[in-house]
Design a protein around this motif. Structure first.
Motif: not given
Ligand code: SAH
Length: 268
Positions: A85-90, A121-124, A126-128, A141-143, A148-152
């Motif tokens: 599972g990919t996630s930007a958040r701890d 991969f989660g929702r744009e 709210r993520g997973l 987690n993608i460093p 700004y840790s949230s990628l498109n």
């Molecule tokens: N606002 C959401 C981020 C959604 S970005 C949040 O706070 O969680 C959409 C998806 O892209 C995430 O659910 C994840 O699957 C992936 N993604 C975005 N940035 C990422 C990161 N730094 N590391 C891992 N996955 C990431």
């Protein structure tokens, strides 16, 4: 004419949960095909099928057209022995983590050993959700830069698919750690349990913990999350799941007559 899809990663599915923007589905499909991946699973997408998805896919329309649409994450990962599972958040309860590079290596090694694999991969917006991440063996987690840790979404798909392809190009059986991983999997006498059989085990475990009054759903104390994390860390095989299910069934049978005796005892 459309170039036919190569099938470098037939056992790897990319799962997108409740995507809101169809353009992201198209862009993710393109990112996948560029890196040799073809299997796209969409859980309850908001607008799909949609022209924007096909337009953004460019020459990866075949990946979009062959995408499988399902209602739940459980359906999307059914039959998988490795779920990432990919996630930007701890998260409050940290899960075992993998860097994208190690994730690519693990995917290649486990595919070579015959595993079915999902990368989620989660929702744009709210993520997973936590309960979705808790179905995964590892969090990826993608460093990023600190600000700004949230990628498109499609860019996150691109990074992970790139790492999978690079790991497969770099795989050199005689020296790499990949081989060690692969041998570990190959030498095991049982197949790893699939996500659906592990899910049934968790449900059975939860019911049993409630039955024996060890778990109070009104006061959950993260008990089930911690147990899930423990079992995910172990990577149960099919035989271990069967043993535990059998054990739980015995506990279920035991629980009932004992209670009757207790209440009979109380009446005297
Ligand atoms: N606002 C959401 C981020 C959604 S970005 C949040 O706070 O969680 C959409 C998806 O892209 C995430 O659910 C994840 O699957 C992936 N993604 C975005 N940035 C990422 C990161 N730094 N590391 C891992 N996955 C990431």
């Amino acid at each position: 004419m459309q170039k036919t899809v190569d099938n470098l990663f037939p056992s790897v599915r990319i799962v997108l949960i409740e995507t809101s923007h169809p353009g992201n589905i198209g862009a993710a499909a393109r990112a996948m095909k560029n890196m040799g991946l073809t299997r796209l699973v969409l859980v309850n997408p908001k607008d799909f099928p949609d022209d924007t998805a096909f337009r953004r896919a460019a020459s990866a329309v075949d990946v979009v057209s062959s995408a499988i649409v399902v209602d739940t994450l459980d359906e999307a990962i059914a039959g998988c022995q490795l779920v990432l599972g990919t996630s930007a958040r701890d998260r409050r309860i940290p899960w075992p983590m993998l860097e994208p590079r190690a994730c690519g290596e693990k995917v290649v090694a486990e595919q070579a050993a015959g595993a079915e694999i999902a990368i989620i991969f989660g929702r744009e917006s709210r993520g997973l959700k936590n309960e979705e991440l808790q179905k995964c063996h590892f969090h990826i987690n993608i460093p990023t830069g600190e600000a700004y840790s949230s990628l498109n979404l499609a860019m996150a798909v691109q990074v992970l698919c790139y790492e999978v392809l690079q790991a497969s190009l770099a795989a050199k059986p005689e020296v790499s750690e990949l081989e060690i991983d692969k041998r570990e999997v190959d030498n095991w006498d049982m197949a790893y349990a699939t996500s659906d059989s592990v899910e049934h085990l968790f449900q059975h475990l939860e019911e049993t913990l409630v039955q024996v009054e060890f778990h109070d759903p009104e006061n959950p104390r993260q008990l089930l999350t911690r147990l899930r994390r423990m079992f995910n860390r172990i990577r149960l095989d099919e035989m271990e799941v069967n043993i535990l299910r059998g054990f739980l069934t015995s506990v279920n049978k035991l629980g009932r007559p004992q209670r009757r005796q207790e209440s009979e005892g109380n009446n005297t």
